[in-house]
Write a protein that holds these residues in place. Structure first.
Motif, mmCIF file in Angstrom:
data_model
loop_
_atom_site.group_PDB
_atom_site.id
_atom_site.type_symbol
_atom_site.label_atom_id
_atom_site.label_comp_id
_atom_site.label_asym_id
_atom_site.label_seq_id
_atom_site.Cartn_x
_atom_site.Cartn_y
_atom_site.Cartn_z
ATOM 1 N N GLY A 58 0.815 -1.210 0.000
ATOM 2 C CA GLY A 58 0.000 0.000 0.000
ATOM 3 C C GLY A 58 0.851 1.262 0.000
ATOM 4 O O GLY A 58 0.563 2.224 -0.717
ATOM 5 N N GLN A 59 1.911 1.258 0.798
ATOM 6 C CA GLN A 59 2.823 2.401 0.814
ATOM 7 C C GLN A 59 3.464 2.600 -0.546
ATOM 8 O O GLN A 59 3.615 3.732 -1.023
ATOM 9 C CB GLN A 59 3.905 2.200 1.877
ATOM 10 C CG GLN A 59 3.394 2.261 3.289
ATOM 11 C CD GLN A 59 4.480 1.897 4.297
ATOM 12 O OE1 GLN A 59 5.527 1.338 3.943
ATOM 13 N NE2 GLN A 59 4.216 2.209 5.558
ATOM 14 N N HIS A 60 3.826 1.504 -1.193
ATOM 15 C CA HIS A 60 4.437 1.592 -2.514
ATOM 16 C C HIS A 60 3.434 2.122 -3.537
ATOM 17 O O HIS A 60 3.801 2.886 -4.436
ATOM 18 C CB HIS A 60 4.978 0.235 -2.944
ATOM 19 C CG HIS A 60 6.195 -0.176 -2.185
ATOM 20 N ND1 HIS A 60 6.796 -1.394 -2.372
ATOM 21 C CD2 HIS A 60 6.926 0.443 -1.227
ATOM 22 C CE1 HIS A 60 7.852 -1.492 -1.584
ATOM 23 N NE2 HIS A 60 7.939 -0.403 -0.876
ATOM 24 N N ASN A 67 4.596 10.191 -6.964
ATOM 25 C CA ASN A 67 5.713 10.605 -7.823
ATOM 26 C C ASN A 67 6.436 9.343 -8.277
ATOM 27 O O ASN A 67 7.218 8.755 -7.529
ATOM 28 C CB ASN A 67 6.659 11.533 -7.060
ATOM 29 C CG ASN A 67 7.720 12.123 -7.950
ATOM 30 O OD1 ASN A 67 8.050 11.576 -9.013
ATOM 31 N ND2 ASN A 67 8.260 13.249 -7.529
ATOM 32 N N ARG A 68 6.170 8.954 -9.502
ATOM 33 C CA ARG A 68 6.705 7.710 -10.045
ATOM 34 C C ARG A 68 8.235 7.700 -10.077
ATOM 35 O O ARG A 68 8.858 6.707 -9.727
ATOM 36 C CB ARG A 68 6.127 7.522 -11.448
ATOM 37 C CG ARG A 68 6.485 6.230 -12.093
ATOM 38 C CD ARG A 68 5.867 6.171 -13.494
ATOM 39 N NE ARG A 68 6.204 4.966 -14.157
ATOM 40 C CZ ARG A 68 5.521 3.836 -14.064
ATOM 41 N NH1 ARG A 68 4.430 3.803 -13.336
ATOM 42 N NH2 ARG A 68 5.912 2.761 -14.698
ATOM 43 N N GLU A 69 8.831 8.804 -10.485
ATOM 44 C CA GLU A 69 10.295 8.862 -10.574
ATOM 45 C C GLU A 69 10.943 8.782 -9.199
ATOM 46 O O GLU A 69 11.933 8.089 -9.019
ATOM 47 C CB GLU A 69 10.736 10.138 -11.301
ATOM 48 C CG GLU A 69 10.590 10.064 -12.803
ATOM 49 C CD GLU A 69 11.391 8.915 -13.408
ATOM 50 O OE1 GLU A 69 12.617 8.834 -13.162
ATOM 51 O OE2 GLU A 69 10.792 8.086 -14.108
ATOM 52 N N ALA A 70 10.369 9.500 -8.237
ATOM 53 C CA ALA A 70 10.914 9.449 -6.880
ATOM 54 C C ALA A 70 10.782 8.036 -6.317
ATOM 55 O O ALA A 70 11.694 7.548 -5.638
ATOM 56 C CB ALA A 70 10.208 10.452 -5.984
ATOM 57 N N ALA A 71 9.670 7.383 -6.596
ATOM 58 C CA ALA A 71 9.484 6.001 -6.137
ATOM 59 C C ALA A 71 10.519 5.084 -6.767
ATOM 60 O O ALA A 71 11.065 4.192 -6.102
ATOM 61 C CB ALA A 71 8.069 5.528 -6.474
ATOM 62 N N ARG A 72 10.800 5.292 -8.035
ATOM 63 C CA ARG A 72 11.802 4.457 -8.716
ATOM 64 C C ARG A 72 13.183 4.669 -8.112
ATOM 65 O O ARG A 72 13.933 3.721 -7.884
ATOM 66 C CB ARG A 72 11.823 4.788 -10.206
ATOM 67 C CG ARG A 72 12.728 3.869 -11.018
ATOM 68 C CD ARG A 72 12.582 4.104 -12.509
ATOM 69 N NE ARG A 72 12.979 5.436 -12.932
ATOM 70 C CZ ARG A 72 14.244 5.818 -13.132
ATOM 71 N NH1 ARG A 72 15.222 4.950 -12.961
ATOM 72 N NH2 ARG A 72 14.530 7.035 -13.524
ATOM 73 N N PHE A 73 13.495 5.929 -7.798
ATOM 74 C CA PHE A 73 14.810 6.223 -7.221
ATOM 75 C C PHE A 73 14.964 5.683 -5.799
ATOM 76 O O PHE A 73 16.088 5.444 -5.349
ATOM 77 C CB PHE A 73 15.094 7.727 -7.228
ATOM 78 C CG PHE A 73 15.432 8.252 -8.593
ATOM 79 C CD1 PHE A 73 16.395 7.638 -9.380
ATOM 80 C CD2 PHE A 73 14.779 9.363 -9.099
ATOM 81 C CE1 PHE A 73 16.710 8.119 -10.639
ATOM 82 C CE2 PHE A 73 15.088 9.853 -10.354
ATOM 83 C CZ PHE A 73 16.053 9.227 -11.126
ATOM 84 N N THR A 74 13.872 5.488 -5.092
ATOM 85 C CA THR A 74 13.965 4.932 -3.736
ATOM 86 C C THR A 74 14.051 3.413 -3.743
ATOM 87 O O THR A 74 14.160 2.802 -2.690
ATOM 88 C CB THR A 74 12.766 5.360 -2.864
ATOM 89 O OG1 THR A 74 11.568 4.902 -3.472
ATOM 90 C CG2 THR A 74 12.735 6.856 -2.670
ATOM 91 N N GLY A 75 13.976 2.813 -4.923
ATOM 92 C CA GLY A 75 14.144 1.374 -5.029
ATOM 93 C C GLY A 75 12.863 0.561 -5.025
ATOM 94 O O GLY A 75 12.894 -0.654 -4.883
ATOM 95 N N ILE A 76 11.738 1.235 -5.177
ATOM 96 C CA ILE A 76 10.465 0.512 -5.219
ATOM 97 C C ILE A 76 10.382 -0.232 -6.551
ATOM 98 O O ILE A 76 10.591 0.368 -7.606
ATOM 99 C CB ILE A 76 9.282 1.488 -5.054
ATOM 100 C CG1 ILE A 76 9.298 2.084 -3.649
ATOM 101 C CG2 ILE A 76 7.951 0.790 -5.323
ATOM 102 C CD1 ILE A 76 8.275 3.164 -3.414
#
Length: 184
Positions: A58-60, A67-76
């Motif tokens: 759910g958090q992911h 913010n898709r890019e920020a999520a990608r950069f955090t390793g999701i």
């Protein structure tokens, strides 16, 4: 929809009476008061609330929506989360389709047309942002109740179905306007 219409040449498929357990899914009542579809809906809403608000998945989902890019950069793992979302949505649509066909006592390829407008309207009226990352399952439940009351009320008053779509569209526009003005 084209494949569903082609599969049975657009004709409804009757559900036999010996599938009483299946028909009870859409028409049964618990203790002669509470309809079974309401119980199923509340159970699924509770499960979705737990997944959305109490799990890493759910958090992911919120992170990807915000913010898709920020999520990608955090390793999701964006691809895996999105696939999980599609699988969950497909399962929920399958349950809704089973309930709907049980209520109709048949599987009709053309039934359910326009339900996506109600789903979008319920989510938006419930506070889900079109830009993503905001919204709650409880707000969506309240939005679904509001849209359900709106649908029933417009039918009871005898408003033509074309005007009903216009009114629902205006409700969605109003909800989007409130969302955009709230962000300013």
């Amino acid at each position: 929809r084209g494949m569903a219409l082609r599969f049975n040449e657009g004709r409804p498929m009757h559900i036999p009476d010996d599938f009483s357990w299946y028909l009870a899914l859409g028409n049964g009542r618990l203790g002669d008061t509470v309809p079974v579809p309401v119980i199923v809906m509340l159970i699924l809403f509770a499960l979705c609330a737990i997944v959305l608000h109490r799990t890493r998945l759910g958090q992911h989902m919120y992170a990807i929506g915000g913010n898709r890019e920020a999520a990608r950069f955090t390793g999701i793992p964006i691809f895996r989360v999105e696939m999980a979302v599609y699988v969950i949505c497909s399962a929920l649509v399958g349950v809704a389709g089973m309930i709907h066909s049980a209520q109709l006592y048949s599987a009709e390829p053309a039934s359910g047309v326009g339900f996506e407008l109600d789903a979008i309207a319920a989510a938006v009226v419930g506070g889900t942002s079109f830009t993503g990352g905001k919204g709650t399952i409880y707000g969506t439940l309240m939005g679904a109740i509001i849209i359900g009351i709106l649908n029933k009320g417009l039918n009871q008053v005898g408003v033509h179905f074309s005007y009903q779509y216009i009114i629902k569209g205006l409700v969605i526009l109003a909800a989007v306007y409130v969302d955009v003005s709230r962000k300013k």
